[in-house]
Scaffold this motif. Sequence first.
Motif, short mmCIF file in Angstrom:
data_model
loop_
_atom_site.label_atom_id
_atom_site.label_comp_id
_atom_site.label_asym_id
_atom_site.label_seq_id
_atom_site.Cartn_x
_atom_site.Cartn_y
_atom_site.Cartn_z
N ASP A 33 5.82 -2.61 -13.79
CA ASP A 33 5.93 -3.98 -13.29
C ASP A 33 5.79 -4.03 -11.77
O ASP A 33 5.12 -4.91 -11.22
CB ASP A 33 7.27 -4.61 -13.70
N LYS A 34 6.42 -3.09 -11.08
CA LYS A 34 6.34 -3.04 -9.62
C LYS A 34 4.92 -2.70 -9.19
O LYS A 34 4.40 -3.26 -8.22
CB LYS A 34 7.33 -2.01 -9.07
N GLU A 35 4.27 -1.81 -9.91
CA GLU A 35 2.89 -1.46 -9.60
C GLU A 35 1.98 -2.68 -9.70
O GLU A 35 1.14 -2.92 -8.84
CB GLU A 35 2.40 -0.34 -10.51
N VAL A 36 2.16 -3.46 -10.75
CA VAL A 36 1.36 -4.68 -10.92
C VAL A 36 1.59 -5.63 -9.75
O VAL A 36 0.64 -6.20 -9.19
CB VAL A 36 1.67 -5.36 -12.28
N GLU A 37 2.84 -5.80 -9.37
CA GLU A 37 3.19 -6.68 -8.24
C GLU A 37 2.51 -6.21 -6.95
O GLU A 37 1.93 -7.01 -6.21
CB GLU A 37 4.70 -6.70 -8.05
N LEU A 38 2.57 -4.91 -6.69
CA LEU A 38 1.99 -4.37 -5.46
C LEU A 38 0.47 -4.46 -5.47
O LEU A 38 -0.15 -4.76 -4.45
CB LEU A 38 2.46 -2.93 -5.25
N VAL A 39 -0.14 -4.20 -6.61
CA VAL A 39 -1.60 -4.32 -6.71
C VAL A 39 -2.02 -5.77 -6.48
O VAL A 39 -3.03 -6.03 -5.82
CB VAL A 39 -2.10 -3.78 -8.07
N ALA A 85 0.83 -1.21 0.00
CA ALA A 85 0.00 0.00 0.00
C ALA A 85 0.86 1.26 0.00
O ALA A 85 0.59 2.21 -0.74
CB ALA A 85 -0.93 0.00 1.21
N ILE A 86 1.92 1.26 0.80
CA ILE A 86 2.84 2.40 0.83
C ILE A 86 3.56 2.54 -0.50
O ILE A 86 3.73 3.64 -1.04
CB ILE A 86 3.86 2.25 1.98
N GLY A 87 4.00 1.42 -1.06
CA GLY A 87 4.75 1.43 -2.32
C GLY A 87 3.96 2.01 -3.48
O GLY A 87 4.53 2.62 -4.39
N LEU A 88 2.65 1.83 -3.46
CA LEU A 88 1.82 2.32 -4.57
C LEU A 88 1.73 3.84 -4.63
O LEU A 88 1.35 4.38 -5.67
CB LEU A 88 0.41 1.72 -4.49
N ILE A 89 2.09 4.52 -3.56
CA ILE A 89 2.03 5.98 -3.61
C ILE A 89 3.35 6.60 -4.05
O ILE A 89 3.47 7.81 -4.14
CB ILE A 89 1.55 6.59 -2.27
N SER A 90 4.33 5.76 -4.35
CA SER A 90 5.62 6.26 -4.82
C SER A 90 5.46 6.83 -6.22
O SER A 90 4.91 6.19 -7.11
CB SER A 90 6.64 5.12 -4.84
#
Length: 178
Positions: free
Chosen positions: A103-109, A92-97
């Motif tokens: 690719d990272k967004e897909v992983e975090l979602v 959740a924190i990573g998605l606001i970066s």
Amino acid sequence: GMQTLHTFVTSDPPEHEDYRAVGMSLFTPVKVEELTPHIEERVHELIDEFVDKGSVEFVTEFAARLPGRIVCDEFGLPLEDQPRFKTWTDAAIGLISPDISEDKEVELVQRLIELSKYLEVHLQQSAQEPGGRVIHTVATMNKRDGTPFSPLERAWMIVNVFVGGNETTMNMLSAGLK
């Protein structure tokens, strides 16, 4: 895909007042006072795990674990699930970066979808159980006008509590050692 919702932290009036009413009921001064002995017990359990070693990696062995244990206790979630909470709150924190790769967004979602599914099961169970736990309050409380929150709204409220509780507490504990 996954729909994100603005709840405690990022919503605007008048919706914010509905979420705030839930949030204010979760950790009242009386509830916090009742929690104190239990939190102290959890603190001692964690310290007992490393006290004889003579050293500790404070963040990973204590500060990152304590909030998850309290979340498990207060939400009535299995303690063995606690290690997953940190992964979920990090997502959740990573998605606001602002500089996150696709690719990272897909992983975090994907991690947050996993969390959402996990919470949906526990919210449904908790709505049928006796009150007293934080998750029961979120699972059963309605908006100020009496209409129910959607399952997605309930899940996102808990995500906000997880993120706020885990990150804020971990960071405060860690900063306290500096």
